[in-house]
Design an enzyme around this catalytic site. Sequence first.
Site, PDB file in Angstrom:
ATOM      1  N   HIS B  78      90.029  59.035  70.103  1.00 41.99           N
ATOM      2  CA  HIS B  78      89.230  59.487  71.252  1.00 41.99           C
ATOM      3  C   HIS B  78      89.232  58.416  72.346  1.00 41.99           C
ATOM      4  O   HIS B  78      88.391  57.522  72.367  1.00 41.99           O
ATOM      5  CB  HIS B  78      87.801  59.806  70.813  1.00 41.99           C
ATOM      6  N   HIS B  80      90.091  57.606  76.656  1.00 39.42           N
ATOM      7  CA  HIS B  80      90.373  58.094  78.013  1.00 39.42           C
ATOM      8  C   HIS B  80      91.298  57.094  78.700  1.00 39.42           C
ATOM      9  O   HIS B  80      90.891  55.977  78.995  1.00 39.42           O
ATOM     10  CB  HIS B  80      89.077  58.262  78.794  1.00 39.42           C
ATOM     11  N   LEU B  81      92.535  57.507  78.912  1.00 39.79           N
ATOM     12  CA  LEU B  81      93.506  56.591  79.530  1.00 39.79           C
ATOM     13  C   LEU B  81      93.551  56.746  81.045  1.00 39.79           C
ATOM     14  O   LEU B  81      94.199  55.955  81.725  1.00 39.79           O
ATOM     15  CB  LEU B  81      94.901  56.811  78.940  1.00 39.79           C
ATOM     16  N   ARG B  82      92.893  57.778  81.578  1.00 44.03           N
ATOM     17  CA  ARG B  82      92.696  57.948  83.032  1.00 44.03           C
ATOM     18  C   ARG B  82      93.957  58.271  83.830  1.00 44.03           C
ATOM     19  O   ARG B  82      93.861  58.532  85.016  1.00 44.03           O
ATOM     20  CB  ARG B  82      92.042  56.716  83.659  1.00 44.03           C
ATOM     21  N   HIS B 249      82.203  62.416  68.827  1.00 46.40           N
ATOM     22  CA  HIS B 249      81.065  61.479  68.926  1.00 46.40           C
ATOM     23  C   HIS B 249      79.690  62.069  68.562  1.00 46.40           C
ATOM     24  O   HIS B 249      78.816  62.231  69.395  1.00 46.40           O
ATOM     25  CB  HIS B 249      80.987  60.827  70.298  1.00 46.40           C
ATOM     26  N   ASP B 322      85.738  56.537  71.956  1.00 49.17           N
ATOM     27  CA  ASP B 322      85.411  57.194  73.232  1.00 49.17           C
ATOM     28  C   ASP B 322      85.562  56.203  74.394  1.00 49.17           C
ATOM     29  O   ASP B 322      84.733  56.149  75.309  1.00 49.17           O
ATOM     30  CB  ASP B 322      84.000  57.796  73.200  1.00 49.17           C
TER      31      ASP B 322
END
Lengths: 309, 440
Positions: B78, B80-82, B249, B322
Amino acid sequence: MLSSRHLLGLDGMPAAEITLLLDTARSFREILDRPIKRVPTLQGKTVVNLFYEPSTRTRISFELAEKRMSADIVNFSASTSSVKKGETLIDTVKNIEAMKIDMVVVRHSSPGAAHLLSRVLDANIINAGDGGHEHPTQALLDMFTIRQKLGELEGKTICLVGDIAHSRVALSNIFGLKALGARVLVCGPSTLIPREIEKLGVEVYHNIDEVIPQTDVLNILRIQLERQESGLFPSLREYHNYFGITRERLERADKEVVIMHPGPMNRGLEISSDVADSGHSVILEQVTNGIAIRMAVLFLLAGGKSEIQ
Amino acid sequence: MKFSRPTTSKKAFQVLPERLLLRGGRLIDPGQNLDKKGDLLIENGTISAVGAVDPAGFDGEVLDLKGKVVSPGWIDMHVHLREPGREDQETIESGSLAAANGGFTAVCCMPNTNPAIDSQEIIQYIVDRSRSSLVAVHPIGALTKRREGKELTEMLDLVEQGAVAVSDDHTPVHSAEVMRHALEYARMVNIPVIAFEEDTSMTRNAYMNEGFVSTCLGLRGIPRVAEETMIARDIALAEYTGGHLHVAHISTRKAVELVRAAKAQGVMVTAEVAPHHFTLTDDAVRSFDTNTKVKPPLRTEDDRLALLEGLKDGTIDVIASDHSPFAWEEKSTEFIYAPFGIIGLESSLGLALSALRDTMPLADIIAKFTINPYRILRLEAPQIAEGQAANLTVFDPEARWQPEADKLLSKCSNTPFLGRTLSGKPELVIHRGKMFKSVL
């Protein structure tokens, strides 16, 4: 002496410091009755009033307190500032501080805004209301007024009525009154009482007629009309009928109660006019005392400790 | 030009030596119940010997791993690589470096990019951009087009191109009908539906967990029931459809109980927890530090203890960070205006080991980062075995250290854990013929 350089809230403030503030305000209250209502205490100090939320009474009260202390004053309100150009709060206040100022009075819609400023500025920060969190000078002036009317707060019963969940006035009053040993009741619709508030040592009621006979003070909070619009209670009519403080209700209870309201009032909603304007009401004395409290806060934060002339 | 605050100079993955001997480490592979001291010989990126290897006459590079643990490569499912869209916050490259620095050889990237990962083209873009990296990047496809919660994405296409799951993460799926069809459709391609569980009708203008602390801070609260009612709904839908629900989560006691009961009844449900939820409580918000503002919010001590129990008894299958990078200026603002989210790739290992080492066997902790998430994603899990490609995470279970902003390889440093002492530190990762020594 106060242990902090800032007044961010009453949560955790020792009783001795609250008492010091109230005692100091008593001396300033006397100055307000003099023909020349001015002392040179803050001469040469510059205070910035930073209001990110509209306010009439609190802003004027701080301004007058600062003027009575001979401080230089700069007023800033969000509508006339660079906020609209997208500048951050931190950049705005750092720019203002670079112009060499000493104290900042801040009103903001975000809880913690004053705490944020206290972390990034060297100036003394006074919280003039941060969202639904705290409004310490309002609570102090409420406590000052109760003390003036009824003597020491310990053992007195004070009931806060109305929208407890969204009220910084209620929260600061609870912290301050509990610290000084008062019994605190809150009364309002169940949807306007925040969860687990009884852990702060207050008693929760939903029936105002049950409360009046056992309280010394009713501090009646303003009902924001948008609370009804967002579905927290069904109608203003029902609110008034079940929680509004009216003459009939007080007569029925047959108990001497001091009536307070932090303003601005919705007459005919949370308080009826004959109650607000009666001899039991200290609403305008609260306003006068507010200046004395704010003078005391400015004085003590500026490092004052000697007796005031 | 020099700046007073140094930033870590850009790091790169090293090419693995042709012959590498990892000496004297503790080899733990929960997938095959392996836990023993031993050496590992890696030749041309492949494990060629496990056990005692005679160093005499060995002409390759030797790393002494005495006191260190060698496990199959960890995955954070989980993240977030954006990229694409917010390359100022993180890129596939910077996020991969952060992952490697934190002890991971693989991540799953969430689809709330701009544009969203809802088409073959974007999946292809991510796969291409990460192909030569040490860290495998497994994209999670959007569940609905543009993540709007209305029409299902072309999941068959997405999976063919490399998506390993679908999710509208950071937005719940409001419509039960859409969720039902997502579970039914995803079942056909045998992938999990990862659900962000929040009934947003209960969380408007809300900033932290609702409870005593939110009352004291005058911040409107996000009630636990906003999460629990959605989990209850989605468990019912998973049971009805036979689809695989993976709860992202998880954060409350009741939510753990719901998942536990559903598993006992044979519903296809799995769950993950983020380290900040089992190490912090809403008390941390009292500082008004915007790095404590996260969704789901930091809950109470009772919830925290329930999450630890859930990890122990297997109700919670996975630990995932996350990882949500936000720029300094986005977080350095009033609490109510700051975005929700904190980074986690580089603190996850240390937080998990610190919190769990005394109550859980090391192999069980490792499983939450290896065999369990790989099973959920239907991917082949790396193994410590002869003939397997070397995909390894090496960590020091005893090292005490503090995360420092200057040593993070993420582009952002929005974490409440800077300066906190952790026990357990990533040392080294090996994967795809490359290696990276942690600079934390």
